[in-house]
Design a protein around this motif. Structure first.
Motif, PDB file in Angstrom:
ATOM      1  N   MET A 120       0.827  -1.206   0.000  1.00  0.00           N
ATOM      2  CA  MET A 120       0.000   0.000   0.000  1.00  0.00           C
ATOM      3  C   MET A 120       0.857   1.250   0.000  1.00  0.00           C
ATOM      4  N   GLN A 121       2.022   1.205   0.612  1.00  0.00           N
ATOM      5  CA  GLN A 121       2.941   2.336   0.564  1.00  0.00           C
ATOM      6  C   GLN A 121       3.284   2.677  -0.888  1.00  0.00           C
ATOM      7  N   ARG A 122       3.541   1.648  -1.669  1.00  0.00           N
ATOM      8  CA  ARG A 122       3.925   1.866  -3.063  1.00  0.00           C
ATOM      9  C   ARG A 122       2.736   2.347  -3.899  1.00  0.00           C
ATOM     10  N   VAL A 123       1.538   1.835  -3.580  1.00  0.00           N
ATOM     11  CA  VAL A 123       0.330   2.274  -4.283  1.00  0.00           C
ATOM     12  C   VAL A 123       0.085   3.756  -4.049  1.00  0.00           C
ATOM     13  N   MET A 124       0.200   4.173  -2.784  1.00  0.00           N
ATOM     14  CA  MET A 124      -0.064   5.563  -2.456  1.00  0.00           C
ATOM     15  C   MET A 124       1.046   6.485  -2.957  1.00  0.00           C
ATOM     16  N   ARG A 125       2.273   5.986  -2.991  1.00  0.00           N
ATOM     17  CA  ARG A 125       3.351   6.796  -3.573  1.00  0.00           C
ATOM     18  C   ARG A 125       3.080   7.031  -5.054  1.00  0.00           C
ATOM     19  N   ALA A 126       2.612   6.006  -5.750  1.00  0.00           N
ATOM     20  CA  ALA A 126       2.294   6.147  -7.174  1.00  0.00           C
ATOM     21  C   ALA A 126       1.180   7.168  -7.373  1.00  0.00           C
ATOM     22  N   PHE A 127       0.151   7.116  -6.516  1.00  0.00           N
ATOM     23  CA  PHE A 127      -0.940   8.084  -6.627  1.00  0.00           C
ATOM     24  C   PHE A 127      -0.420   9.500  -6.405  1.00  0.00           C
ATOM     25  N   LEU A 128       0.344   9.703  -5.336  1.00  0.00           N
ATOM     26  CA  LEU A 128       0.858  11.028  -5.016  1.00  0.00           C
ATOM     27  C   LEU A 128       1.825  11.522  -6.080  1.00  0.00           C
ATOM     28  N   SER A 129       2.593  10.609  -6.663  1.00  0.00           N
ATOM     29  CA  SER A 129       3.514  10.999  -7.734  1.00  0.00           C
ATOM     30  C   SER A 129       2.742  11.542  -8.924  1.00  0.00           C
ATOM     31  N   GLY A 130       1.632  10.877  -9.280  1.00  0.00           N
ATOM     32  CA  GLY A 130       0.798  11.369 -10.368  1.00  0.00           C
ATOM     33  C   GLY A 130       0.186  12.718 -10.042  1.00  0.00           C
ATOM     34  N   PHE A 131      -0.239  12.876  -8.786  1.00  0.00           N
ATOM     35  CA  PHE A 131      -0.828  14.145  -8.361  1.00  0.00           C
ATOM     36  C   PHE A 131       0.192  15.279  -8.416  1.00  0.00           C
ATOM     37  N   PHE A 132       1.379  15.050  -7.868  1.00  0.00           N
ATOM     38  CA  PHE A 132       2.385  16.116  -7.852  1.00  0.00           C
ATOM     39  C   PHE A 132       2.891  16.444  -9.261  1.00  0.00           C
ATOM     40  N   GLN A 133       2.921  15.438 -10.145  1.00  0.00           N
ATOM     41  CA  GLN A 133       3.303  15.724 -11.524  1.00  0.00           C
ATOM     42  C   GLN A 133       2.257  16.623 -12.178  1.00  0.00           C
ATOM     43  N   TRP A 134       0.993  16.373 -11.857  1.00  0.00           N
ATOM     44  CA  TRP A 134      -0.099  17.235 -12.335  1.00  0.00           C
ATOM     45  C   TRP A 134       0.085  18.648 -11.806  1.00  0.00           C
ATOM     46  N   CYS A 135       0.507  18.777 -10.545  1.00  0.00           N
ATOM     47  CA  CYS A 135       0.771  20.097  -9.963  1.00  0.00           C
ATOM     48  C   CYS A 135       1.921  20.794 -10.679  1.00  0.00           C
ATOM     49  N   VAL A 136       2.971  20.029 -11.016  1.00  0.00           N
ATOM     50  CA  VAL A 136       4.108  20.595 -11.759  1.00  0.00           C
ATOM     51  C   VAL A 136       3.647  21.079 -13.124  1.00  0.00           C
ATOM     52  N   ASP A 137       2.865  20.242 -13.796  1.00  0.00           N
ATOM     53  CA  ASP A 137       2.382  20.596 -15.137  1.00  0.00           C
ATOM     54  C   ASP A 137       1.497  21.835 -15.117  1.00  0.00           C
ATOM     55  N   ASN A 138       0.838  22.071 -13.981  1.00  0.00           N
ATOM     56  CA  ASN A 138      -0.063  23.223 -13.872  1.00  0.00           C
ATOM     57  C   ASN A 138       0.575  24.409 -13.148  1.00  0.00           C
ATOM     58  N   GLY A 139       1.895  24.340 -12.963  1.00  0.00           N
ATOM     59  CA  GLY A 139       2.628  25.465 -12.397  1.00  0.00           C
ATOM     60  C   GLY A 139       2.427  25.714 -10.917  1.00  0.00           C
ATOM     61  N   ARG A 140       1.972  24.697 -10.175  1.00  0.00           N
ATOM     62  CA  ARG A 140       1.737  24.890  -8.745  1.00  0.00           C
ATOM     63  C   ARG A 140       2.961  24.566  -7.904  1.00  0.00           C
ATOM     64  N   ARG A 141       3.942  23.883  -8.499  1.00  0.00           N
ATOM     65  CA  ARG A 141       5.224  23.652  -7.850  1.00  0.00           C
ATOM     66  C   ARG A 141       6.225  23.272  -8.943  1.00  0.00           C
TER      67      ARG A 141
END
Length: 361
Positions: A120-141
């Motif tokens: 589950m650690q790896r599942v949630m890391r994958a989810f958060l990685s996708g989320f933060f990449q979306w944030c990068v793509d949208n200029g939020r970080r």
């Protein structure tokens, strides 16, 4: 309550002789109680349902951004549980601003929240990685903090279902025994025959359980004599597809399914393996049926899972003499190394070294 045509509570409406609440987030209509029930019952049921969707909003911007990310991307994910990952992460980071998150924040949350659940650690890391990449793509970080998050790899599963245990689980899917009034009775499980066909197809085709659940009759190409598979796990990566020959054994299972359906051959996008309502089984339904069969077969302690069927099929095929290249094709692996690792986990070598205890001269 029976006389009122509408309730005095927000989003509560009479329908089909009962009070229903229109849940504001999903829009689902949730039955509360019969119109003839007391107002106290209605209020208690409404409070219970509201409590399920209430949540502490937090002080940061990460939770609402995760909500937005899930709304925009949930249709792109086949896994029904994927939106739930957003709920877990949103709750855990509700007081955090996206721009302030560091790798150590993600690492600490994963290792505390899912301390004994490495997968589950790896599942949630994958989810958060996708989320933060979306944030990068949208200029939020500017960076994705999950790129620096290192997690312990779960131990490779080495479970192998023996032939005897496999037969016992299959048989247990058909009937259930219970004791009433001191007498033991046996009852037919209505979904048993179809679930048994599901297990058989998983084994005979060597495909993942997800791909058997989602198999449609349009993929069964009898003109060519094969079943066309585009494994869900490779669809968005290697794109490897595989055609599995319809052997006499597979044809026999397909014939059993048609017989279960009253002799009617379903066509098109209709699922081959399906529930009583004709719809494809969900992962939870399949897992529950398997677990109950293991329990009835007195094999709960073995911790067998549905995924172990594919491992057994590959291992049995290797022991039957099929080459590693043939197994690679059947499993839709991108290279033989993956197949070899898969098999080595379950096929324990036997040493023939023979020694004698030394004796004095």
């Amino acid at each position: 309550m029976a006389e009122r045509k509408k309730a005095k509570y927000p989003r509560v409406y009479p329908k089909h002789g009962a009070w229903y609440w229109s849940e504001p987030i999903s829009g689902r209509w949730i039955r509360l109680c019969a119109l003839t029930e007391s107002e106290t019952t209605l209020v208690e049921r409404l409070a219970a349902e509201r409590k399920k969707v209430e949540r502490p909003e937090g002080t940061g911007d990460m939770r609402p951004l995760i909500d937005q990310y899930v709304r925009e991307h949930k249709d792109k994910h086949k896994e029904k549980a994927w939106p739930k990952y957003g709920e877990y992460a949103g709750k855990g980071f509700r007081n955090v601003n996206v721009a302030d998150v560091k790798p150590t924040h993600v690492t600490n949350w994963l290792k505390v929240k899912y301390a004994d659940k490495l997968a589950m650690q790896r599942v949630m890391r994958a989810f958060l990685s996708g989320f933060f990449q979306w944030c990068v793509d949208n200029g939020r970080r500017d960076t994705n903090p999950c790129g620096e998050v290192k997690l312990k790899k779960p131990k490779a599963r080495k479970t192998y279902i023996t032939d005897d245990h496999f037969a016992r689980i299959r048989a247990a899917m058909l009937t259930v025994s219970y004791t009433r009034g001191g007498e033991t009775r046996t009852q037919i499980v209505p979904t048993g025959p179809m679930m048994q066909c599901f297990v058989d197809l998983c084994y005979l085709t060597i495909q993942r359980s997800t791909d058997i659940r989602e198999l449609t009759w349009s993929q069964v190409d009898r003109a060519v004599g094969v079943i066309h598979f585009l494994p869900s796990k490779t669809e968005d990566s290697s794109g490897i597809a595989v055609d599995i020959v319809i052997t006499p054994e597979i044809e026999a299972v397909l014939a059993r399914i048609v017989e279960i359906d009253g002799g009617v051959q379903r066509i098109g996008t209709a699922p081959v393996v399906h529930a009583l309502n004709g719809k494809a089984y969900g992962a939870t339904a399949v897992r529950s049926a398997w677990d109950r069969a293991c329990e009835r077969a007195a094999l709960t302690a073995e911790d067998y899972t549905v995924k172990d069927i594919r491992a057994k099929a590959l291992t049995d095929a290797e022991r039957a003499g099929y080459s590693i290249e043939s197994l690679q094709i059947a499993a839709a692996h991108s290279d033989t190394k993956t197949t070899q690792i898969y098999l080595k986990q379950r096929d324990v070598p036997v040493s023939d070294v023979r020694l004698r205890v030394p004796k004095s001269a």
